[in-house]
Design a protein around this motif. Structure first.
Motif, mmCIF file in Angstrom:
data_model
loop_
_atom_site.group_PDB
_atom_site.id
_atom_site.type_symbol
_atom_site.label_atom_id
_atom_site.label_comp_id
_atom_site.label_asym_id
_atom_site.label_seq_id
_atom_site.Cartn_x
_atom_site.Cartn_y
_atom_site.Cartn_z
ATOM 1 N N ASN A 1 9.105 41.018 36.538
ATOM 2 C CA ASN A 1 10.211 41.798 37.450
ATOM 3 C C ASN A 1 9.635 42.923 37.802
ATOM 4 O OD1 ASN A 1 12.678 42.856 38.323
ATOM 5 N ND2 ASN A 1 13.230 43.477 36.067
ATOM 6 N N ILE A 2 9.432 43.174 39.246
ATOM 7 C CA ILE A 2 9.154 44.377 39.659
ATOM 8 C C ILE A 2 10.209 45.273 40.638
ATOM 9 C CG2 ILE A 2 7.125 45.562 41.197
ATOM 10 C CD1 ILE A 2 5.637 43.029 40.665
ATOM 11 N N PRO A 3 10.897 46.149 40.037
ATOM 12 C CA PRO A 3 12.032 46.763 40.624
ATOM 13 C C PRO A 3 11.620 47.262 41.803
ATOM 14 C CG PRO A 3 11.432 47.896 38.803
ATOM 15 C CD PRO A 3 10.550 46.763 38.675
ATOM 16 N N THR A 4 12.379 47.423 42.792
ATOM 17 C CA THR A 4 12.013 48.125 43.984
ATOM 18 C C THR A 4 13.538 48.897 44.540
ATOM 19 O OG1 THR A 4 11.565 47.811 46.355
ATOM 20 C CG2 THR A 4 12.720 45.923 45.317
ATOM 21 N N THR A 5 13.456 49.754 45.328
ATOM 22 C CA THR A 5 14.340 50.665 45.930
ATOM 23 C C THR A 5 14.638 50.270 47.382
ATOM 24 O OG1 THR A 5 13.106 52.492 46.538
ATOM 25 C CG2 THR A 5 14.235 52.497 44.192
ATOM 26 N N VAL A 6 13.830 49.225 47.855
ATOM 27 C CA VAL A 6 14.037 48.748 49.349
ATOM 28 C C VAL A 6 15.448 48.142 49.727
ATOM 29 C CG1 VAL A 6 12.932 47.687 51.411
ATOM 30 C CG2 VAL A 6 11.347 48.618 49.560
ATOM 31 N N GLU A 7 16.116 48.638 50.412
ATOM 32 C CA GLU A 7 17.498 47.950 50.640
ATOM 33 C C GLU A 7 17.320 47.153 51.818
ATOM 34 O OE1 GLU A 7 20.019 48.822 49.040
ATOM 35 O OE2 GLU A 7 19.424 50.425 47.723
ATOM 36 N N ALA B 1 -0.774 48.988 39.181
ATOM 37 C CA ALA B 1 0.170 49.967 38.454
ATOM 38 C C ALA B 1 0.171 49.757 37.125
ATOM 39 C CB ALA B 1 1.450 49.563 39.189
ATOM 40 N N TYR B 2 0.391 50.861 36.388
ATOM 41 C CA TYR B 2 0.313 50.824 34.752
ATOM 42 C C TYR B 2 1.598 51.023 34.297
ATOM 43 C CZ TYR B 2 -4.669 50.514 35.717
ATOM 44 O OH TYR B 2 -5.938 50.315 36.390
ATOM 45 N N ASP B 3 1.887 50.562 33.109
ATOM 46 C CA ASP B 3 3.269 51.023 32.485
ATOM 47 C C ASP B 3 3.271 52.522 32.002
ATOM 48 O OD1 ASP B 3 5.447 49.247 30.431
ATOM 49 O OD2 ASP B 3 4.898 51.341 30.076
ATOM 50 N N GLN B 4 4.001 53.110 32.371
ATOM 51 C CA GLN B 4 3.919 54.540 31.983
ATOM 52 C C GLN B 4 4.224 54.722 30.556
ATOM 53 O OE1 GLN B 4 6.803 56.289 34.890
ATOM 54 N NE2 GLN B 4 5.293 56.988 36.002
ATOM 55 N N LEU C 1 -2.003 47.538 32.126
ATOM 56 C CA LEU C 1 -1.662 47.288 33.441
ATOM 57 C C LEU C 1 -0.298 46.541 33.442
ATOM 58 C CD1 LEU C 1 -2.774 46.782 36.218
ATOM 59 C CD2 LEU C 1 -3.790 44.717 35.501
ATOM 60 N N ALA C 2 0.726 46.988 34.344
ATOM 61 C CA ALA C 2 1.968 46.474 34.634
ATOM 62 C C ALA C 2 1.984 45.380 35.793
ATOM 63 C CB ALA C 2 2.713 47.353 34.825
ATOM 64 N N TYR C 3 1.213 45.757 36.898
ATOM 65 C CA TYR C 3 1.245 44.794 37.957
ATOM 66 C C TYR C 3 0.473 45.140 39.182
ATOM 67 C CZ TYR C 3 4.636 48.073 40.247
ATOM 68 O OH TYR C 3 4.969 49.263 40.753
ATOM 69 N N ARG D 1 9.309 52.174 43.685
ATOM 70 C CA ARG D 1 10.145 52.378 42.310
ATOM 71 C C ARG D 1 9.680 53.766 41.514
ATOM 72 N NH1 ARG D 1 6.740 50.417 38.125
ATOM 73 N NH2 ARG D 1 8.226 50.486 36.761
ATOM 74 N N THR D 2 8.639 54.176 42.009
ATOM 75 C CA THR D 2 8.404 55.538 41.321
ATOM 76 C C THR D 2 8.788 56.596 42.072
ATOM 77 O OG1 THR D 2 6.136 55.008 42.233
ATOM 78 C CG2 THR D 2 6.493 54.553 39.902
ATOM 79 N N GLY D 3 9.273 56.402 43.183
ATOM 80 C CA GLY D 3 9.895 57.519 43.839
ATOM 81 C C GLY D 3 9.175 58.018 45.253
ATOM 82 N N ASN D 4 7.942 57.421 45.371
ATOM 83 C CA ASN D 4 7.276 57.884 46.376
ATOM 84 C C ASN D 4 7.742 57.246 47.687
ATOM 85 O OD1 ASN D 4 5.162 59.087 44.754
ATOM 86 N ND2 ASN D 4 4.446 57.070 43.961
#
Lengths: 225, 225
Positions: free
Chosen positions: B15-21, B168-171, B176-178, B210-213
């Protein structure tokens, strides 16, 4: 540009018209009394509006024919300060170090065929800028979603030897008119950061070419490190 | 995704969340009674709005956990037609040829690590689309003007072996997250035209990760040839 061994070197620096307009972001980096250098100024399309804003502008171009056009269109307008138009090679600018606050390259790098010359030109712009001075670049982006440009990039690669470059022919005579380059974001960014600048502003845009095609474009502002 | 020899294969499909609409352009290609397939549907963020518009929607994802989330958020909303959510591998879709009018991949290809799998996925979308059917893709573009992403692309290249991919790492845990991929325009265009589609629509955009960039993004619509 300095002479090159490739067969089209003679056409570099010719008058290549463009419809790309100066992006208003430039006025974020200009200020009262600032000195602006317009590199590859052609017929003064950018120098004159900047002079009409009251800035002290110098325009250089290798092509004396377009410089005459710039001078005459300047006379017909009511510039607060007359721009200084001078013949000059962008790889060896006729100005001292740290002379200008802002340098402008409006659809100019697209006309520079060799990668090495593009790097020299950016380093030279860096040299004539004051510390923390800004370099504004607006130029064409590779437009792979357009079938027309995709085919041009691919078909002309054997001749141009650089992806994103293509040949443009005179519509009347059928003769080779000029070679142009469309950039990738990576290319433009590295051109700046490897030659003395940090990227301060970057915008993806859409430009219209002289032949009326819609293509990708970039507006970039670098800050002299 | 099918299993791969690379060490991070186990994280693909998580599950890789995203904010892309969902871009409104999609509604230019939908019509009353049309059947839509949402490939990599995750928690139903795209399937549910499409179902609320009254379309017949199927959503597939390899991750059963997110499918449960999709099913429960669907219950809490007033869908005219309940989407069919099914476990499925995008490289081997559980549907007959020419089943759908429109297929959607919303920030999905970015999660597919291998180039070969991306090509398989596009061919498979092509197979299940009706002739002249449309594939809508929204995904991330390589953002070289961002120092953060530039450094990630370069530093992670030794591991990812593909320019534009990064780790991308789990904060919290630092694990390593994905692995994600950011595309060039050329990559996305060739992915379509080499696997059964013509490019019908192309837009450069800005997306938020997802990290706001803020990063470059593309919205592309291909038409099955």
């Amino acid at each position: 540009m300095e002479s090159q061994s490739c067969s089209w070197s003679k056409i570099e620096g010719k008058n290549i018209p463009t419809t790309v307009e100066l992006d208003p972001i430039i006025y974020k980096y200009t200020f009262s009394g600032c000195r602006i250098l317009d590199i590859g100024c052609a017929n003064g399309k950018v120098s004159i509006p900047l002079a009409l804003h009251g800035y002290s502008v110098a325009g250089v171009d290798i092509n004396t024919e377009v410089l005459s056009m710039a001078k005459s269109s300047c006379k017909s307008q009511n510039c607060l300060q007359i721009p200084l138009f001078a013949k000059g090679n962008a790889t060896i600018l006729p100005f001292a170090d740290a002379t200008f606050d802002v340098a402008v390259m409006q659809a100019f790098l697209t006309t520079v065929i060799s990668k090495e010359n593009r790097a020299r030109i950016i380093r030279e712009a860096c040299r004539v800028l004051k510390p923390q001075g800004h370099l504004y670049i607006a130029d064409f982006g590779q437009t792979w979603h357009s079938k027309i440009y995709r085919e041009r990039y691919i078909n002309d690669l054997a001749v141009t030897k650089e992806e994103g470059s293509f040949l443009a022919y005179d519509q009347k005579t059928g003769e080779l008119a000029y070679v142009a380059h469309h950039f990738t974001e990576k290319e433009l960014v590295f051109l700046l950061i490897e030659n003395g600048f940090e990227v301060e502003y970057f915008k993806n845009d859409e430009f219209v070419t002289r032949t009326g095609n819609q293509v990708n474009g970039f507006v970039v502002v670098g800050r002299k490190e």
